[in-house]
Design an enzyme around this catalytic site. Structure first.
Site, mmCIF file in Angstrom:
data_model
loop_
_atom_site.group_PDB
_atom_site.id
_atom_site.type_symbol
_atom_site.label_atom_id
_atom_site.label_comp_id
_atom_site.label_asym_id
_atom_site.label_seq_id
_atom_site.Cartn_x
_atom_site.Cartn_y
_atom_site.Cartn_z
ATOM 1 C CB THR A 138 1.396 -2.702 -7.765
ATOM 2 O OG1 THR A 138 1.692 -1.946 -8.937
ATOM 3 C CG2 THR A 138 2.340 -3.897 -7.670
ATOM 4 N N GLY A 189 5.570 -35.467 8.958
ATOM 5 C CA GLY A 189 5.810 -34.324 9.825
ATOM 6 C C GLY A 189 4.861 -34.270 11.011
ATOM 7 C CB ALA A 190 5.368 -33.045 14.473
ATOM 8 C CG ASP A 191 3.528 -30.016 9.841
ATOM 9 O OD1 ASP A 191 4.105 -31.121 9.773
ATOM 10 O OD2 ASP A 191 3.548 -29.206 8.906
ATOM 11 C CG ASP A 221 1.860 -26.286 15.728
ATOM 12 O OD1 ASP A 221 2.857 -26.897 15.291
ATOM 13 O OD2 ASP A 221 0.877 -25.997 15.017
ATOM 14 C CB ILE A 222 7.896 -25.229 16.900
ATOM 15 C CG1 ILE A 222 7.867 -25.186 18.431
ATOM 16 C CG2 ILE A 222 9.011 -24.341 16.361
ATOM 17 C CD1 ILE A 222 9.084 -25.839 19.080
ATOM 18 N N GLY A 223 6.109 -23.924 14.103
ATOM 19 C CA GLY A 223 6.072 -23.957 12.649
ATOM 20 C C GLY A 223 7.234 -23.187 12.041
ATOM 21 C CG ASN A 224 8.981 -24.337 8.356
ATOM 22 O OD1 ASN A 224 10.121 -24.618 8.682
ATOM 23 N ND2 ASN A 224 8.157 -25.224 7.811
#
Length: 260
Positions: A183, A106-108, A5-8
């Site tokens: 912070t 999208g494939a995802d 599973d190729i994600g961003n």
């Protein structure tokens, strides 16, 4: 079988036995211009790392990064000896899609929906918290009626650090209080609780729309997945089923259904 599973942000992979059980699951990062051999090295290393045999009977690829798709395809063909199934138009997914252009989904989104429908009865709201946060609606007739997309949790933090001169990037962690005392705590609590509030609000709005869309007034099940989901899940007021491997499981199921 190897699911990729190729994600961003990351590449997620899992090795599946014929019964659907996983022998290992992992993720890694690669440059978007990685070569065939780069991808093969990353995959072979995982099999070595987990002490598993790299001999597989098949593979499937889901990708939202077009430059990496052919590299992983070539890696699996050249170094693993299999021709991978690539999720896209023409592949039998078993998913009924009612949008203007089904080929543009999208494939995802597709593999997440298939994974959710394999485990839960619709109507469903699938929330994938990755680089972007997506909300996919499946009505009571198991029809995908559409998707909503908002900037992801980490994207928001990165933008905050980039645009605000006195703020720096942080790593997400447990929220100690709604009000940070430094912070890092302030950015962490704001990002996570803000995302939880957005998801809760969307669940409330989408549930009504999903019930109206289908032929049944059954209750909507929210399913949560994605890399940031584990940080947000504890702070949701609405019930959501967390499934870390939802998309990989959906990818395996599509591959299995395409075997003749």
């Amino acid at each position: 079988m190897l699911a990729v599973d190729i994600g961003n942000s990351r590449v997620k992979v899992a090795d599946y036995a014929p019964d659907g059980s996983r022998s290992f699951k992992s993720s890694f990062t690669l440059p978007r211009r990685a070569s065939v051999d780069d991808c093969a090295t990353a995959l072979k290393h995982l099999y070595l790392l987990y002490g598993k045999s790299p001999f597989i009977d098949g593979a499937a690829i889901s990708s939202v990064v077009p430059t990496l798709t052919p590299s992983f395809y070539g890696a699996l063909e050249k170094h693993f000896g299999v021709t991978p199934l690539v999720i896209g138009p023409g592949v039998k997914t078993g998913l009924n899609i009612r949008v203007e252009n089904a080929a543009s989904v999208g494939a995802d989104i597709v593999i997440g929906a298939v994974g959710a429908l394999s485990e839960f009865r619709p109507p469903l709201l699938i929330i994938n918290m990755g680089t972007a946060t997506t909300f996919t609606g499946i009505d009571s007739d198991a029809m995908m009626i559409g998707v909503s997309i908002m900037p992801g949790l980490l994207m928001g933090l990165d933008a905050l650090a980039e645009k605000a001169s006195e703020l720096s990037p942080i790593a997400l962690g447990r929220v100690k209080s709604p009000f940070g005392r430094n912070t890092v705590e302030s950015m962490n609590s704001g990002a996570i609780l803000g995302a939880a509030g957005a998801v809760d609000g969307y669940i409330d709005i989408a549930a009504e729309a999903l019930v109206k869309s289908g032929t049944s007034d059954a209750a909507v099940t929210a399913v949560l997945t994605g890399g940031c989901a584990k940080f947000v899940a504890p702070y949701l007021k609405n019930k959501a089923e967390f499934r870390e491997s939802l998309c990989l499981d959906g990818l395996w199921r599509i591959w299995k259904n395409n075997q003749n």
